[in-house]
Scaffold this active site. Structure first.
Site, short mmCIF file in Angstrom:
data_model
loop_
_atom_site.label_atom_id
_atom_site.label_comp_id
_atom_site.label_asym_id
_atom_site.label_seq_id
_atom_site.Cartn_x
_atom_site.Cartn_y
_atom_site.Cartn_z
N CYS A 88 -7.54 -8.76 -12.19
CA CYS A 88 -9.10 -8.39 -13.29
C CYS A 88 -9.38 -10.21 -12.77
CB CYS A 88 -9.44 -8.47 -14.83
SG CYS A 88 -10.69 -9.25 -15.15
N GLY A 117 2.40 -10.25 -13.59
CA GLY A 117 3.04 -11.49 -12.59
C GLY A 117 2.81 -12.71 -12.96
N ASP A 142 8.24 -6.88 -7.85
CA ASP A 142 9.03 -7.07 -6.47
C ASP A 142 10.14 -8.32 -6.87
OD1 ASP A 142 7.16 -5.91 -4.90
OD2 ASP A 142 4.98 -7.93 -5.58
N ARG A 177 18.41 9.60 14.78
CA ARG A 177 17.52 8.59 14.76
C ARG A 177 17.90 7.46 14.23
NH1 ARG A 177 13.33 12.81 13.51
NH2 ARG A 177 12.86 13.49 15.70
N HIS A 270 4.30 2.71 -2.46
CA HIS A 270 3.40 3.13 -4.49
C HIS A 270 4.61 3.87 -5.01
CE1 HIS A 270 0.21 0.28 -3.08
NE2 HIS A 270 0.29 0.45 -4.24
O1 F6P Z 1 2.96 -7.01 -6.51
C1 F6P Z 1 3.79 -5.13 -6.55
C2 F6P Z 1 3.23 -4.91 -5.74
O2 F6P Z 1 3.88 -2.92 -5.38
C3 F6P Z 1 3.20 -5.14 -4.33
O3 F6P Z 1 4.89 -5.29 -3.82
C4 F6P Z 1 2.58 -4.21 -3.38
O4 F6P Z 1 2.18 -6.04 -1.80
C5 F6P Z 1 1.19 -5.12 -4.47
O5 F6P Z 1 1.91 -4.69 -5.85
C6 F6P Z 1 0.60 -3.80 -3.97
O6 F6P Z 1 -0.84 -3.49 -4.99
P1 F6P Z 1 -2.25 -2.35 -4.85
O7 F6P Z 1 -1.15 -1.81 -6.26
O8 F6P Z 1 -2.81 -3.30 -5.02
O9 F6P Z 1 -2.50 -1.97 -3.71
#
Ligand code: F6P
Length: 370
Positions: A88, A117, A142, A177, A270
């Site tokens: 935000c 964070g 992270d 691979r 994600h």
């Molecule tokens: O900070 C957590 C994180 O998952 C990072 O590892 C990644 O670069 C970022 O958030 C991705 O952000 P968003 O969910 O906004 O794509």
């Protein structure tokens, strides 16, 4: 003992498994002390949104959800965050802060506990400076908060990553691979390094340490000549490239050109933000949640809950933010103003400890991964 009528709790930034366990712990600990709890929905955006809404039902549904003991039942096992999350930017503006303060005033929110964070902690310190005592809990996959050895979500994301790499190895082996795999981490190599070591990756490239690309290609080539079929090469998210393309994609092309090995590029993204939290994340989140409330009750705010050497401690947020910048080499003129020379020495020692531990792990991977 400090007196609070009601505290707000929010999650902000990227969600992480274990955030729900922290929400549950904060809620139940506060309720046990006779303090009401309200869940602020969607991070700091919820505090801002509530200020503009006059219908109490809509406020309750969309922005401020009262939490009782029952509303946090059965969430300790669940990933994501029942309070939702967002990033935000408006909260960093004077208008955004005015609205957030109006919400706290109108709904009698005396203190805020914010899970997330470094951006989340900046918000918490701003609130404290404007008269709403706030506390941060580190929640991010992270593990990039220097003040703590472990952030909530890191262990879960790491284990999910590990399972996925193990699965990739099955197909790598069947087809002889090399699978170059990028692991999420936003420029921080913890997830990539730890999962790479634990999954037996042949090479690991991370943003913090220069990567000897030629050596890595030679190593993969030699392994193939020695009969190794399936291979996993890990790289962390955020490795810089001139083209702006993912580093792993470029590495894959170079590897094919130099060795002819059938190679694929894969991204673990994600998906590792979801899933049930591990035991370790649930326990840490629970301890941090309880201790965050205890700190508020003891009259302490503007701190972030940390875990170091298996102990939960409260670290001043400004110290934690400056320490982070020192570790990431992003300090600007004036960032250390106001800190004593003893505190600066403490920051340097902490950075030194963290980076040498990290490097030891990395160096270990040189001998072990082959
Ligand atoms: O900070 C957590 C994180 O998952 C990072 O590892 C990644 O670069 C970022 O958030 C991705 O952000 P968003 O969910 O906004 O794509």
């Amino acid at each position: 003992m400090a007196q609070f009528r009601k505290i707000g709790i929010l999650s902000s930034g990227g969600d992480a498994p274990g955030m729900n366990a922290a929400i549950r712990a904060v809620t139940r600990r506060a309720l046990s002390q006779g303090i009401e709890v309200v869940g602020i929905l969607g991070g700091y955006a919820g505090l801002i949104g509530a200020a503009d809404e006059s219908d109490p039902e809509i406020v309750k549904q969309q922005y401020l959800r009262p939490l009782d003991s029952h509303s946090v039942s059965n969430i300790v096992t669940r990933g994501g965050t029942i309070l939702y999350s967002s990033r935000c930017p408006e909260f960093a503006t004077p208008e955004g802060m005015d609205k957030a303060l109006k919400t706290c005033h109108d709904y009698e929110i005396d203190a805020v506990i914010a899970i997330g964070g470094d951006g989340t902690f900046r918000g918490a310190t701003d609130l404290t400076n404007h008269g709403i005592p706030s506390i941060g809990i580190p929640g991010t996959i992270d593990n990039d908060i220097t003040a703590t050895e472990q952030t909530i979500g890191f262990d879960s994301a790491l284990n999910t990553t590990l399972h996925m790499i193990d699965d990739l190895r099955d197909t790598a082996e069947s087809h002889a691979r090399c699978i170059v795999t990028e692991v999420m981490g936003n420029g921080c190599g913890y997830l990539a390094l730890y999962s790479g070591i634990a999954s037996g990756a042949i090479t690991i490239a991370i943003p913090e340490i220069p990567f000897d690309e030629e050596y890595a290609i030679r190593k993969i080539h030699n392994a193939r000549k020695a009969g190794k079929r399936g291979m996993i090469a890990i790289c962390g998210e955020g490795l810089p490239t001139a083209s702006g393309r993912p580093y792993g994609e470029e590495f894959k092309e170079k590897l094919i050109e130099a060795t002819g090995i059938d190679t694929r590029f894969n991204k673990i993204g994600h998906i590792i933000r979801g899933g049930n939290p591990t035991l370790r994340d649930r326990l840490t989140a629970t301890q941090m949640g309880v201790e965050a409330v205890n700190n508020l009750l003891q009259g302490r705010s503007n701190v972030v809950m940390c875990v170091n050497e298996n102990r939960i401690t409260a670290v001043d947020i400004n110290f934690a933010l400056a320490l982070d910048k020192m570790y990431k080499n992003t300090l600007k003129d004036g960032d250390l103003e106001g800190f004593t020379s003893y505190q600066i020495a403490q920051m340097k020692a902490r950075c030194e400890f963290r980076s040498s531990k990290f490097e030891r792990f990395y160096n270990m991977s040189y001998d072990i991964c082959m």
